[in-house]
Motif scaffolding. Structure first.
Motif, mmCIF file in Angstrom:
data_model
loop_
_atom_site.group_PDB
_atom_site.id
_atom_site.type_symbol
_atom_site.label_atom_id
_atom_site.label_comp_id
_atom_site.label_asym_id
_atom_site.label_seq_id
_atom_site.Cartn_x
_atom_site.Cartn_y
_atom_site.Cartn_z
ATOM 1 N N ILE A 75 0.787 -1.139 -0.068
ATOM 2 C CA ILE A 75 -0.149 -0.069 0.206
ATOM 3 C C ILE A 75 0.880 1.316 0.109
ATOM 4 O O ILE A 75 2.078 1.249 0.708
ATOM 5 C CB ILE A 75 -1.017 -0.152 1.124
ATOM 6 C CG1 ILE A 75 -1.879 1.127 1.004
ATOM 7 C CG2 ILE A 75 -0.339 0.247 2.529
ATOM 8 C CD1 ILE A 75 -3.333 0.987 2.153
ATOM 9 N N ILE A 274 -9.057 1.125 -6.130
ATOM 10 C CA ILE A 274 -10.130 0.342 -5.592
ATOM 11 C C ILE A 274 -11.335 0.204 -6.371
ATOM 12 O O ILE A 274 -11.898 -1.046 -6.580
ATOM 13 C CB ILE A 274 -10.302 0.706 -3.899
ATOM 14 C CG1 ILE A 274 -9.082 0.704 -3.171
ATOM 15 C CG2 ILE A 274 -11.315 0.102 -3.421
ATOM 16 C CD1 ILE A 274 -9.129 1.384 -1.925
ATOM 17 N N ILE A 331 -15.451 3.732 -1.778
ATOM 18 C CA ILE A 331 -14.293 3.222 -1.330
ATOM 19 C C ILE A 331 -14.919 2.071 -0.398
ATOM 20 O O ILE A 331 -14.553 0.714 -0.669
ATOM 21 C CB ILE A 331 -13.124 3.709 -0.532
ATOM 22 C CG1 ILE A 331 -12.707 4.858 -1.824
ATOM 23 C CG2 ILE A 331 -12.305 2.955 -0.004
ATOM 24 C CD1 ILE A 331 -11.416 5.541 -1.131
ATOM 25 N N LEU A 335 -15.094 -2.104 -1.557
ATOM 26 C CA LEU A 335 -14.400 -3.050 -0.782
ATOM 27 C C LEU A 335 -15.192 -4.389 0.055
ATOM 28 O O LEU A 335 -14.565 -5.293 -0.208
ATOM 29 C CB LEU A 335 -13.571 -2.495 0.531
ATOM 30 C CG LEU A 335 -12.187 -1.611 -0.044
ATOM 31 C CD1 LEU A 335 -11.753 -0.824 1.216
ATOM 32 C CD2 LEU A 335 -11.157 -2.551 -0.310
ATOM 33 N N ILE A 336 -16.256 -3.796 0.405
ATOM 34 C CA ILE A 336 -17.160 -4.908 1.099
ATOM 35 C C ILE A 336 -18.067 -5.468 0.086
ATOM 36 O O ILE A 336 -18.042 -6.831 0.367
ATOM 37 C CB ILE A 336 -18.146 -4.153 2.079
ATOM 38 C CG1 ILE A 336 -17.220 -3.505 3.226
ATOM 39 C CG2 ILE A 336 -19.171 -5.167 2.687
ATOM 40 C CD1 ILE A 336 -18.204 -2.369 4.200
ATOM 41 N N PRO B 122 -18.507 -7.023 7.977
ATOM 42 C CA PRO B 122 -18.384 -7.828 6.444
ATOM 43 C C PRO B 122 -16.875 -7.783 6.219
ATOM 44 O O PRO B 122 -16.642 -8.813 5.461
ATOM 45 C CB PRO B 122 -19.096 -6.992 5.546
ATOM 46 C CG PRO B 122 -19.844 -6.008 6.255
ATOM 47 C CD PRO B 122 -19.373 -6.094 7.581
ATOM 48 N N MET B 123 -16.223 -7.279 7.027
ATOM 49 C CA MET B 123 -14.521 -7.162 6.496
ATOM 50 C C MET B 123 -13.875 -8.292 7.558
ATOM 51 O O MET B 123 -12.465 -8.477 7.384
ATOM 52 C CB MET B 123 -14.105 -5.913 6.666
ATOM 53 C CG MET B 123 -14.865 -5.118 5.675
ATOM 54 S SD MET B 123 -13.533 -3.515 5.282
ATOM 55 C CE MET B 123 -12.522 -4.290 4.139
ATOM 56 N N MET B 126 -10.628 -10.247 6.420
ATOM 57 C CA MET B 126 -10.135 -9.682 5.130
ATOM 58 C C MET B 126 -8.603 -9.260 5.312
ATOM 59 O O MET B 126 -8.302 -9.018 6.643
ATOM 60 C CB MET B 126 -10.853 -8.601 4.635
ATOM 61 C CG MET B 126 -11.885 -8.957 3.650
ATOM 62 S SD MET B 126 -12.558 -7.606 2.686
ATOM 63 C CE MET B 126 -14.168 -7.979 2.203
ATOM 64 N N ILE B 128 -5.411 -7.134 5.903
ATOM 65 C CA ILE B 128 -5.048 -5.816 6.347
ATOM 66 C C ILE B 128 -5.189 -4.597 5.608
ATOM 67 O O ILE B 128 -5.654 -3.700 6.190
ATOM 68 C CB ILE B 128 -4.024 -5.791 7.410
ATOM 69 C CG1 ILE B 128 -4.046 -4.932 8.284
ATOM 70 C CG2 ILE B 128 -2.609 -5.882 6.681
ATOM 71 C CD1 ILE B 128 -3.653 -5.301 9.837
ATOM 72 N N VAL B 129 -4.683 -4.773 4.377
ATOM 73 C CA VAL B 129 -4.511 -3.586 3.601
ATOM 74 C C VAL B 129 -6.082 -3.247 3.187
ATOM 75 O O VAL B 129 -6.491 -1.864 2.991
ATOM 76 C CB VAL B 129 -3.829 -3.871 2.323
ATOM 77 C CG1 VAL B 129 -3.857 -2.841 1.194
ATOM 78 C CG2 VAL B 129 -2.234 -4.201 2.691
ATOM 79 N N ALA B 130 -6.942 -4.266 3.022
ATOM 80 C CA ALA B 130 -8.078 -3.743 2.879
ATOM 81 C C ALA B 130 -8.810 -2.894 3.893
ATOM 82 O O ALA B 130 -9.635 -2.082 3.669
ATOM 83 C CB ALA B 130 -9.080 -5.080 2.411
ATOM 84 N N ILE B 132 -7.542 -1.390 5.962
ATOM 85 C CA ILE B 132 -6.719 0.258 6.181
ATOM 86 C C ILE B 132 -7.467 1.063 5.030
ATOM 87 O O ILE B 132 -7.713 2.124 5.328
ATOM 88 C CB ILE B 132 -5.328 0.085 5.588
ATOM 89 C CG1 ILE B 132 -4.586 -0.632 6.759
ATOM 90 C CG2 ILE B 132 -4.715 1.364 5.519
ATOM 91 C CD1 ILE B 132 -3.005 -0.934 6.595
ATOM 92 N N MET B 133 -7.621 0.717 3.699
ATOM 93 C CA MET B 133 -8.383 1.306 2.726
ATOM 94 C C MET B 133 -9.807 1.626 3.183
ATOM 95 O O MET B 133 -10.309 2.635 2.982
ATOM 96 C CB MET B 133 -8.293 0.660 1.416
ATOM 97 C CG MET B 133 -6.593 0.383 1.101
ATOM 98 S SD MET B 133 -6.527 0.025 -0.771
ATOM 99 C CE MET B 133 -7.134 -1.895 -0.614
#
Lengths: 360, 330
Positions: A75, A274, A331, A335-336, B122-123, B126, B128-130, B132-133
């Motif tokens: 990242i 993303i 975002i 992501l979810i 929901p995360m 997952m 860790i980078v996800a 963070i974002m």
């Protein structure tokens, strides 16, 4: 016409490895090139041309970030800082070096900015062997602030108190690109170059090594990939793209100022990757288009419907806030709900039409 | 080429540290520091108190990391939104202070639970980078939504605390900073006890270690997630009250959250005592460099120095002074 695979058999390794394996893909690319390089510059009005130019510039930077984030899994929240390195490097070179009374031509300034950004990217990338995940995120965040501060507080780089350097329009052998369509073609050329470079990069040995590092870095090291080397490659390549993006921004706006490269811009580029789709070139293009066009859409919608339910003097402020809400919200939602982004949606559509209308 | 790079990577931090110290010495910082020690003491005391107020915000961050293994890049925005809600109650509805704080408290509880239910749950599991974002996205969402819903006009929260400093010998102590520092230490001690001694605290640490194993051991992971986020929200309310009183309430308040990272990295991400030490160090460095180096470089050291210190720390001991060193398995 949608039966893409029907009747095409690969008889050679070259055919098997081709980027565009089917005639329909070649036709589609040809059609798109025709549309974006010839039809649009002639028929679109100035405003939309300028927005498309911004998309083209953003594509370059987003591709760089996606190589790092989507393909290597590292990242970076300091992408905009690398752009500023590229922009200020090029701005200083262009204004200080004169060749025959002209400013340094862009085809020298552009790679110079990219290479300088890549070097700074290497320096930031060196700790990436020791730190990852969260720590890398914070380290790149620190890089963003530190680079911004150094540029701002070094008059030799930033060109004085306002930290802004003005440059001339890009010129190619005496042809100065003043008109909007000329600038559009200028940035579009580099966007296409970047797309081709990135597409080929991720198919190569380097690209496969990067993907292996993303999936499991310790396992990658065990199967013989030099993790240190390839992580540094990823940082250098990504920063090179960012540096070139910075130079393109500089030429496009005729000015290099640190305000274009603040942390918000880094987040915009994260959002492009993303929302577009991590680890996908096509997705990156969708993402850049989406993120640049979203504020335009919000503005048009708010300006046409906003006055009915609020004081018009609040509108600019509300539009800015809505922009943040949509970026942040999208975002999270992507992501979810769809971690593979717009690219996945595009794949679904394509797969549906692949055998349409016969579903067997 | 590669041995050189490897060497640089190993010694990079020390080179950077030496360069940073040389930079400060060259700017005349150290000489002036000795000559002008009264000023230095004043700055240092103020810095320590400010640093402890940073700790107050960093607590929420560490709490979430310690109990859910998630990283909250939106901690500053939590503080901002809490302060905006309280200030909104005070300004618009003219509620008394205690009722506004109560409304803020209720809001942060609901907010933390909603957040956990719709974003973090929901995360679970997952990358860790996800996460963070996602929290970066959340930060920007809040930065837009807060002013949009509660009004963008800057305001203040006036706590019934005197403004005039307490003079004690050489020292000038600002009451709000003293109070903030005291609350911060109190809370940190409380959390330290909670994590070490109580059943829930141990369960939270287990959840942080591994979601899957905790589930297998019969720990209700989702409930502890909710508890952690709600607590972080409530701690953010305290930070919002203290900082909102000091610097006013608008979106700029969220920038305080950027100081959280140097604090937690210096102290160690999962260490309660580390938050106090990290806060003090960051406050000190910030105050002293701002006082002594700023005149030579044209300002901005306040934001710059803690980050340089943090980068150096990341390279020497990424897990911080008191943090736990992680050993990675495949």
């Amino acid at each position: 016409m949608f039966h893409r695979e029907c009747g095409y058999y690969k008889t050679s390794y070259q055919g098997d490895q081709a980027i565009l394996p089917f005639p329909i893909a070649k036709q589609a690319i040809f059609g798109l090139l025709l549309l974006f390089l010839i039809v649009i510059p002639f028929f679109a009005n100035e405003y939309y041309l300028s927005q498309l130019s911004l998309v083209a510039i953003a594509v370059v930077g987003a591709l760089g970030l996606n190589i790092l984030l989507g393909y290597t899994g590292q990242i970076s929240i300091g992408h905009a800082a690398f752009m500023s390195v590229g922009a200020y490097t090029a701005a200083n070179l262009v204004t200080r070096i004169e060749i025959g009374g002209e400013q340094l031509p862009f085809f020298l300034a552009l790679p110079a900015g990219g290479i300088m950004a890549a070097l700074i990217g290497l320096v930031v990338g060196i700790p990436s062997l020791r730190v990852k995940g969260l720590y890398l995120a914070i380290a790149t965040l620190a890089a963003q602030f530190i680079i911004e501060w150094i540029i701002n507080h070094t008059p030799a780089i930033s060109g004085g108190a306002a930290a802004a350097i003005e440059v001339d329009r890009p010129a190619l052998f005496g042809w100065v690109m003043n008109e909007q369509w000329e600038l559009y073609l200028f940035v579009m050329f580099f966007a296409i170059l970047a797309i081709m470079a990135a597409t080929n990069l991720v198919r190569s040995r380097v690209g496969r090594a990067l993907v292996a590092i993303r999936d499991q870095d310790i396992a990658a090291e065990i199967i013989g990939i030099n993790v240190f080397k390839y992580k540094l490659y990823a940082f250098a390549i990504s920063s090179f793209f960012a540096g070139v993006t910075g130079v393109l921004y500089m030429y496009y706006f005729s000015i290099a100022t640190y305000e274009q490269f603040q942390i918000v811009v880094s987040i915009d580029f994260l959002a492009m990757c993303i929302i577009g789709g991590l680890g996908s070139i096509v997705g990156t293009i969708f993402g850049a288009f989406f993120i640049i066009m979203l504020p335009v859409v919000i503005r048009i919608v708010m300006e046409s419907f906003g006055p009915y339910f609020m004081d018009p003097s609040y509108l600019p402020q509300v539009i800015g806030q809505l922009r943040l809400i949509f970026f942040g919200g999208l975002i999270m939602v992507f992501l979810i709900v769809e971690p593979e982004g717009l690219n996945r949606l595009w794949q679904n559509i394509r797969n549906y039409f692949r055998v349409w209308p016969f579903s067997y | 080429m590669q041995p050189i790079l490897k060497f640089l990577s190993a010694k990079f931090a020390w080179i950077l540290l030496a360069a940073f110290i040389a930079f400060i010495v060259a700017e005349g910082g150290v000489g002036v520091l000795i000559k002008d020690w009264r000023f230095a003491v004043e700055l240092a005391v103020d810095g320590v108190l400010t640093g402890l107020m940073y700790s107050l915000i960093a607590v929420g961050f560490v709490l979430i990391y310690k109990s859910t293994d998630a990283i909250n890049f939106a901690q500053g925005e939590f503080v901002m939104i809490a302060a905006i809600v309280v200030a909104g109650c005070l300004d618009w509805f003219g509620l008394p202070l205690w009722l506004s704080i109560l409304v803020g408290f209720g809001f942060m509880v609901v907010f933390g639970m909603t957040l956990e239910r719709f974003v973090l749950r929901p995360m679970i599991g997952m990358n860790i980078v996800a996460i963070i974002m996602a929290t970066i996205g959340l930060a920007f969402f809040l930065r837009g939504a807060g002013p949009l819903i509660f009004g963008a006009a800057p305001s203040t929260i006036n706590l019934p605390i005197p403004d005039s400093p307490i003079v004690w010998g050489l020292l000038y102590l600002t009451p709000i900073k003293l109070l903030g520092a005291a609350v911060s230490i109190l809370f940190l001690a409380g959390f330290g006890w909670f994590f070490l001694k109580t059943r829930k605290g141990v369960a939270m640490r287990a959840v942080a270690d591994s979601h899957q194993v905790s589930m297998a051991m019969g720990i209700n992971v989702e409930r502890y997630f909710a508890v952690a986020w709600v607590t972080a929200g409530v701690v953010a309310l305290l930070g919002g009250l203290a900082w909102g009183n000091m610097i006013g309430v608008d979106t700029q308040l969220a920038l305080v959250g950027l100081k959280v990272f140097p604090v937690v990295i210096l102290g160690g991400l999962d260490s309660i005592i580390g938050v106090i030490v990290g806060g003090i160090v960051v406050g000190l460095v910030e105050a002293l460099t701002a006082g002594f180096v700023d005149p030579y470089v044209g300002g901005g050291m306040k934001d710059f120095a803690p980050y340089v210190l943090m980068v150096i720390m990341l390279m020497i001991r990424p897990y911080g002074i008191f943090g736990r060193r992680l050993i990675e398995r495949i």
